[in-house]
Design an enzyme around this catalytic site. Structure first.
Site, PDB file in Angstrom:
ATOM      1  N   ASN A 120       0.828  -1.203   0.000  1.00 13.75           N
ATOM      2  CA  ASN A 120       0.000   0.000   0.000  1.00 13.75           C
ATOM      3  C   ASN A 120       0.863   1.253   0.000  1.00 13.75           C
ATOM      4  O   ASN A 120       1.939   1.277   0.603  1.00 13.75           O
ATOM      5  CB  ASN A 120      -0.919   0.009   1.219  1.00 13.75           C
ATOM      6  CG  ASN A 120      -1.825  -1.203   1.252  1.00 13.75           C
ATOM      7  OD1 ASN A 120      -2.151  -1.765   0.213  1.00 13.75           O
ATOM      8  ND2 ASN A 120      -2.218  -1.625   2.435  1.00 13.75           N
ATOM      9  N   ASP A 122      -0.435   4.193   1.115  1.00 17.46           N
ATOM     10  CA  ASP A 122      -1.125   5.171   1.968  1.00 17.46           C
ATOM     11  C   ASP A 122      -0.298   5.668   3.144  1.00 17.46           C
ATOM     12  O   ASP A 122      -0.642   6.679   3.763  1.00 17.46           O
ATOM     13  CB  ASP A 122      -2.454   4.617   2.464  1.00 17.46           C
ATOM     14  CG  ASP A 122      -2.328   3.250   3.119  1.00 17.46           C
ATOM     15  OD1 ASP A 122      -1.502   3.093   4.042  1.00 17.46           O
ATOM     16  OD2 ASP A 122      -3.064   2.330   2.711  1.00 17.46           O
ATOM     17  N   HIS A 139       5.907  -0.495  -2.691  1.00 14.44           N
ATOM     18  CA  HIS A 139       5.444   0.311  -3.825  1.00 14.44           C
ATOM     19  C   HIS A 139       5.569   1.796  -3.519  1.00 14.44           C
ATOM     20  O   HIS A 139       4.951   2.629  -4.196  1.00 14.44           O
ATOM     21  CB  HIS A 139       3.998  -0.048  -4.179  1.00 14.44           C
ATOM     22  CG  HIS A 139       3.847  -1.450  -4.685  1.00 14.44           C
ATOM     23  ND1 HIS A 139       2.667  -2.165  -4.604  1.00 14.44           N
ATOM     24  CD2 HIS A 139       4.742  -2.290  -5.276  1.00 14.44           C
ATOM     25  CE1 HIS A 139       2.844  -3.368  -5.123  1.00 14.44           C
ATOM     26  NE2 HIS A 139       4.091  -3.464  -5.537  1.00 14.44           N
ATOM     27  N   GLY A 227      -5.044  -9.124   3.338  1.00 15.19           N
ATOM     28  CA  GLY A 227      -5.667  -8.173   2.434  1.00 15.19           C
ATOM     29  C   GLY A 227      -5.064  -8.086   1.056  1.00 15.19           C
ATOM     30  O   GLY A 227      -5.113  -7.038   0.424  1.00 15.19           O
ATOM     31  N   THR A 228      -4.499  -9.176   0.551  1.00 22.18           N
ATOM     32  CA  THR A 228      -3.874  -9.167  -0.769  1.00 22.18           C
ATOM     33  C   THR A 228      -4.256 -10.421  -1.534  1.00 22.18           C
ATOM     34  O   THR A 228      -4.399 -11.500  -0.940  1.00 22.18           O
ATOM     35  CB  THR A 228      -2.347  -9.056  -0.678  1.00 22.18           C
ATOM     36  OG1 THR A 228      -1.775  -9.213  -1.983  1.00 22.18           O
ATOM     37  CG2 THR A 228      -1.744 -10.100   0.249  1.00 22.18           C
ATOM     38  N   SER A 229      -4.398 -10.284  -2.839  1.00 17.90           N
ATOM     39  CA  SER A 229      -4.732 -11.421  -3.697  1.00 17.90           C
ATOM     40  C   SER A 229      -3.505 -12.240  -4.075  1.00 17.90           C
ATOM     41  O   SER A 229      -3.627 -13.300  -4.697  1.00 17.90           O
ATOM     42  CB  SER A 229      -5.425 -10.935  -4.967  1.00 17.90           C
ATOM     43  OG  SER A 229      -4.572 -10.054  -5.680  1.00 17.90           O
ATOM     44  N   ASN A 250      -7.970 -13.286   4.493  1.00 20.40           N
ATOM     45  CA  ASN A 250      -8.536 -12.801   3.233  1.00 20.40           C
ATOM     46  C   ASN A 250      -9.971 -13.297   3.127  1.00 20.40           C
ATOM     47  O   ASN A 250     -10.393 -14.199   3.875  1.00 20.40           O
ATOM     48  CB  ASN A 250      -7.709 -13.326   2.046  1.00 20.40           C
ATOM     49  CG  ASN A 250      -7.822 -12.442   0.820  1.00 20.40           C
ATOM     50  OD1 ASN A 250      -7.784 -11.220   0.905  1.00 20.40           O
ATOM     51  ND2 ASN A 250      -7.968 -13.062  -0.337  1.00 20.40           N
ATOM     52  N   GLU A 252     -11.130 -14.924   0.642  1.00 17.50           N
ATOM     53  CA  GLU A 252     -11.098 -16.220  -0.028  1.00 17.50           C
ATOM     54  C   GLU A 252      -9.669 -16.731  -0.041  1.00 17.50           C
ATOM     55  O   GLU A 252      -8.721 -15.947   0.035  1.00 17.50           O
ATOM     56  CB  GLU A 252     -11.627 -16.097  -1.454  1.00 17.50           C
ATOM     57  CG  GLU A 252     -10.863 -15.110  -2.311  1.00 17.50           C
ATOM     58  CD  GLU A 252     -11.508 -14.900  -3.672  1.00 17.50           C
ATOM     59  OE1 GLU A 252     -12.598 -15.455  -3.906  1.00 17.50           O
ATOM     60  OE2 GLU A 252     -10.910 -14.196  -4.496  1.00 17.50           O
TER      61      GLU A 252
END
Length: 312
Positions: A120, A122, A139, A227-229, A250, A252
């Site tokens: 993130n 933010d 990032h 919280g990440t795919s 998550n 899923e």
């Protein structure tokens, strides 16, 4: 596995915890959404941006061009005009760290946190008391500014003052904004290439990320992924190469293609559900929830905290 004392015991038994995060851990803060339907990319209106017709066409075809490196070096205005509210909102601390961020802070306070690698931008981790040296924003972060051309840093407050004075408001919410955007120039090299230290598309990730992969990951005895795919590379290499047990939080199960094994008898743990609720319950089971003052939380996180305490 349900969120309970079993996972809390796994965390209590770990001494060197690494954490890998994605956008899902900041949703409760109300951070502007970029990728989902209705987010920045889906709602981008190139006709409002200060750009050539050919640049506008590129952004119509693929909105990611608004944060692409070649585009920024040629024309800083689309990046700045789209992100103006996010940049200024960050300076104003419009968004607060969530229960997840306070969970990481508690890990650090108890000497368990080896490193948190966040995808993130933010900067919410930096608003907690987590040791900044233990935070790797792979990032980049919106909360710091530097020149993309020469690397010279600019004080964030000075940079935000320039954004406020030089960059027009395409959203129509700031009556004090200028009608026309003008360049923000680097004090060191003079080029109009100062921006938040976010990693643009087409640019390399920071050296700190690869150093963490090399030096931290082999020493970790637990990895928490939240919280990440796990589809974005190379950040997902943290999960792929972790030599330890992995806990995924998550909505899923993801990461099987990276070797995560949630089958019966598998070593990894999957906690299904909303990240904020899950980490609120983990804080409770670890006996850390009372350490989180409600006034330090965004409204949604505060509600979850209060509901957990009331249910005891």
């Amino acid at each position: 596995m349900s969120v309970g004392s079993g996972v809390a015991r796994v965390i209590e038994g770990a001494d060197r915890v690494m954490v890998l995060t994605g956008a899902g851990v900041s949703c409760a803060a109300g951070i502007p959404d970029f990728r989902s339907p209705g987010g920045m990319y889906a709602s981008l209106r190139p006709e409002l941006l200060t750009a050539s017709e050919s640049q506008k066409q590129l952004m119509r075809e693929d909105p990611v061009y608004v944060v692409e490196k070649k585009m920024f070096l040629a024309n800083q205005f689309p990046y700045h005009e789209v992100r103006r509210p996010f940049i200024l909102g960050t300076q104003e601390r419009r968004w607060k760290p969530t229960l997840f961020h306070r969970f990481v802070e508690r890990l650090d306070k108890r000497g368990k946190l080896l490193r948190v690698v966040t995808q993130n931008i933010d900067g919410l981790e930096f608003l907690t008391q987590t040791d900044p040296e233990r935070i790797v924003p792979c990032h980049g972060t919106i909360a710091r500014a530097a020149c993309e051309a020469c690397g010279a840093e600019m004080l964030f407050d000075d940079y935000c003052a320039a954004v406020r004075a030089n960059i027009k408001d395409i959203y129509g919410v700031d009556p004090e904004a200028p009608a026309v955007s003008t360049n923000i120039r680097c004090g060191a090299c003079g080029k109009p290439t100062v921006k938040p230290t976010t990693v643009l598309f087409g640019a390399s990730l920071p050296d700190a990320f690869f150093a963490s992969l090399r030096d931290d990951l082999p020493r970790a005895d637990l990895l928490i992924v939240a919280g990440t795919s796990l589809v974005v590379s190379p950040a997902n290499l943290v999960a792929a190469h972790a030599p330890c047990r992995r806990v995924l939080v998550n909505n899923e199960p993801v990461g099987e293609h990276l070797g995560l094994d949630f089958s019966r008898g598998g070593d990894d743990i999957f906690l299904e559900g909303d990240a904020e609720d899950t980490f609120g319950r983990l804080l409770h089971h670890l006996g850390w929830l009372q350490d989180v003052p409600p006034d330090d939380l965004p409204p949604h996180s505060r509600k979850i905290r209060d509901n957990i305490i009331l249910s005891l």
